[in-house]
Design an enzyme around this catalytic site. Structure first.
Site, PDB file in Angstrom:
ATOM      1  N   HIS A 165     -13.633  -9.297 -25.046  1.00  0.00           N
ATOM      2  CA  HIS A 165     -12.509  -8.556 -25.618  1.00  0.00           C
ATOM      3  C   HIS A 165     -12.969  -7.782 -26.856  1.00  0.00           C
ATOM      4  O   HIS A 165     -12.160  -7.327 -27.643  1.00  0.00           O
ATOM      5  CB  HIS A 165     -11.367  -9.506 -25.994  1.00  0.00           C
ATOM      6  CG  HIS A 165     -10.787 -10.241 -24.820  1.00  0.00           C
ATOM      7  ND1 HIS A 165     -10.474  -9.619 -23.640  1.00  0.00           N
ATOM      8  CD2 HIS A 165     -10.457 -11.541 -24.657  1.00  0.00           C
ATOM      9  CE1 HIS A 165      -9.977 -10.511 -22.795  1.00  0.00           C
ATOM     10  NE2 HIS A 165      -9.963 -11.690 -23.389  1.00  0.00           N
ATOM     11  N   SER A 177       2.619 -11.147 -21.112  1.00  0.00           N
ATOM     12  CA  SER A 177       1.574 -11.956 -20.489  1.00  0.00           C
ATOM     13  C   SER A 177       0.871 -12.833 -21.530  1.00  0.00           C
ATOM     14  O   SER A 177       0.626 -14.018 -21.302  1.00  0.00           O
ATOM     15  CB  SER A 177       0.569 -11.034 -19.795  1.00  0.00           C
ATOM     16  OG  SER A 177      -0.403 -11.783 -19.116  1.00  0.00           O
ATOM     17  N   MET A 201      -4.751 -14.261  -4.191  1.00  0.00           N
ATOM     18  CA  MET A 201      -5.519 -14.952  -5.229  1.00  0.00           C
ATOM     19  C   MET A 201      -4.808 -16.217  -5.690  1.00  0.00           C
ATOM     20  O   MET A 201      -5.412 -17.269  -5.828  1.00  0.00           O
ATOM     21  CB  MET A 201      -5.801 -14.012  -6.401  1.00  0.00           C
ATOM     22  CG  MET A 201      -6.942 -13.055  -6.099  1.00  0.00           C
ATOM     23  SD  MET A 201      -7.283 -11.891  -7.429  1.00  0.00           S
ATOM     24  CE  MET A 201      -8.084 -12.938  -8.621  1.00  0.00           C
ATOM     25  N   GLY A 227       1.706 -11.142 -12.162  1.00  0.00           N
ATOM     26  CA  GLY A 227       0.915 -10.036 -11.632  1.00  0.00           C
ATOM     27  C   GLY A 227       1.724  -8.810 -11.265  1.00  0.00           C
ATOM     28  O   GLY A 227       1.473  -8.181 -10.247  1.00  0.00           O
TER      29      GLY A 227
HETATM   30  P1  A3P Z   1       0.797 -11.646 -15.930  1.00  0.00           P
HETATM   31  O1  A3P Z   1       0.798 -12.689 -16.997  1.00  0.00           O
HETATM   32  O2  A3P Z   1       1.695 -10.498 -16.271  1.00  0.00           O
HETATM   33  O3  A3P Z   1       1.086 -12.194 -14.576  1.00  0.00           O
HETATM   34  P2  A3P Z   1      -6.452 -11.402 -18.012  1.00  0.00           P
HETATM   35  O4  A3P Z   1      -7.292 -11.761 -16.854  1.00  0.00           O
HETATM   36  O5  A3P Z   1      -6.947 -10.206 -18.769  1.00  0.00           O
HETATM   37  O6  A3P Z   1      -6.172 -12.573 -18.877  1.00  0.00           O
HETATM   38  O7  A3P Z   1      -5.038 -10.871 -17.437  1.00  0.00           O
HETATM   39  C1  A3P Z   1      -4.115 -11.755 -16.854  1.00  0.00           C
HETATM   40  C2  A3P Z   1      -3.012 -10.938 -16.205  1.00  0.00           C
HETATM   41  O8  A3P Z   1      -3.543 -10.302 -15.022  1.00  0.00           O
HETATM   42  C3  A3P Z   1      -1.869 -11.805 -15.747  1.00  0.00           C
HETATM   43  O9  A3P Z   1      -0.685 -11.019 -15.868  1.00  0.00           O
HETATM   44  C4  A3P Z   1      -2.251 -12.040 -14.292  1.00  0.00           C
HETATM   45  O10 A3P Z   1      -1.207 -12.458 -13.464  1.00  0.00           O
HETATM   46  C5  A3P Z   1      -2.746 -10.663 -13.911  1.00  0.00           C
HETATM   47  N1  A3P Z   1      -3.516 -10.693 -12.661  1.00  0.00           N
HETATM   48  C6  A3P Z   1      -4.533 -11.513 -12.324  1.00  0.00           C
HETATM   49  N2  A3P Z   1      -4.948 -11.291 -11.063  1.00  0.00           N
HETATM   50  C7  A3P Z   1      -4.160 -10.297 -10.587  1.00  0.00           C
HETATM   51  C8  A3P Z   1      -4.068  -9.636  -9.322  1.00  0.00           C
HETATM   52  N3  A3P Z   1      -4.863  -9.951  -8.310  1.00  0.00           N
HETATM   53  N4  A3P Z   1      -3.149  -8.677  -9.187  1.00  0.00           N
HETATM   54  C9  A3P Z   1      -2.323  -8.339 -10.199  1.00  0.00           C
HETATM   55  N5  A3P Z   1      -2.337  -8.946 -11.413  1.00  0.00           N
HETATM   56  C10 A3P Z   1      -3.254  -9.917 -11.608  1.00  0.00           C
END
Ligand code: A3P
Length: 285
Positions: A92, A122, A219, A250
């Protein structure tokens, strides 16, 4: 602790860093980079794990889930040095904190961004679920701090501006910019673009398989059963929930279920002001 931060040269870093920040950043700076290393960079909760999972499938040629990326930000560089290829790292941090060899064109970098309202929701819901975070603040208070940039890794806006500056000034061709909302809209074309950028060639059927395996639904349903036991342990240490707290909804636009009308007005005003000189346009639904 995941949420506690340390400040260094005006920037915030998560306090899981082994030793002191200066030493750690120097070690990252001089890290030996391999041609097939992949770096996934983002502001937290922008889809880091999603891009990591796709990139790992494209790098290995197998559509299997391999858990979570290794973060440059807080893992021992000596351990990262010894990982087998193809290595995938997440971070990050900003571009200037990546290994010098990356900034000279070695390896490949994906930068992923997402609209700041969904990121806020999120991040807030994630911190509530995280054992290590020791966090129980209200949404109202969280949003205030978020808007002031008082977050782990600082302000969403500043992170975006830092990347815009890199895009404008960095001459290398090893950085690709991805947008969460675009991936949601058309994952297959993004998977295709990612494969070309990495310089890997596959039959279209494999790219379609990667796309199918990386939809949110698939997933969530399968990832926990398929990843390695050591990663499962990591997940359970993170949270008491059965599923990885990373995979929540997601969706694009879930912020509407959290922002009040008044909060949204204040946020929109800040967004207009801050984004005055930005070329980026985010979709919020
Ligand atoms: P939400 O909390 O809105 O569901 P990171 O990996 O940067 O921590 O981001 C996490 C966010 O990406 C979460 O969002 C998660 O659900 C979403 N995410 C992970 N895999 C995903 C997928 N295959 N499609 C869409 N969103 C996804």
């Amino acid at each position: 602790n995941y949420i506690r931060t340390k400040k260094y040269e005006g920037k915030l870093y998560v306090s899981l860093i082994p030793g002191n920040i200066k030493d750690h950043l120097e070690k990252i700076d001089s890290m030996e980079v391999r041609e097939d290393d992949t770096f996934i960079l983002s502001y937290p909760k922008s889809g880091t794990h999603w891009v990591f999972t796709i990139a790992s499938m494209l790098r290995t040629g197998k559509s299997t889930y391999i858990g979570s990326p290794q973060f440059l930000d807080y893992n021992d560089v000596e351990v990262l040095d010894k990982l087998p290829s193809p290595r995938l790292f997440a971070s990050h941090m900003t571009f200037d904190r990546l290994p010098r060899q990356v900034r000279e064109g070695k390896g490949k970098v994906f930068v992923v961004s997402r609209n700041p309202k969904d990121v806020a929701v999120s991040l807030y819901t994630f911190l509530l679920k995280l054992n290590q975070a020791d966090f129980s603040g209200s949404w109202e208070g969280f949003l205030r701090f978020y808007m002031e940039g008082k977050m782990l890794y600082g302000s969403w806006f500043q992170t975006l501006f830092d990347w815009e500056e890199t895009e404008a000034t960095y001459k290398g061709d090893n950085v690709m910019y991805l947008v969460y909302e675009d991936m949601k809209q058309d994952l297959l074309s993004n998977v295709n673009k990612m494969a070309s950028f990495l310089g890997v060639t596959y039959d279209q059927s494999f790219l379609e398989e990667v796309t199918d395996r990386c939809t949110f639904k698939t997933m969530v349903k399968t990832i926990i059963d398929e990843i390695k036991p050591q990663d499962q342990e990591f997940i359970h240490r993170m949270s008491d929930e059965k599923k990885l707290p990373i995979y929540r909804k997601g969706e694009v636009g879930d912020w509407k279920n959290h922002f009040t009308v008044a909060q949204n007005e204040v946020f929109d005003k800040l967004y207009q002001e801050k984004m005055r000189n930005s070329k980026c346009k985010f979709r919020f639904e």
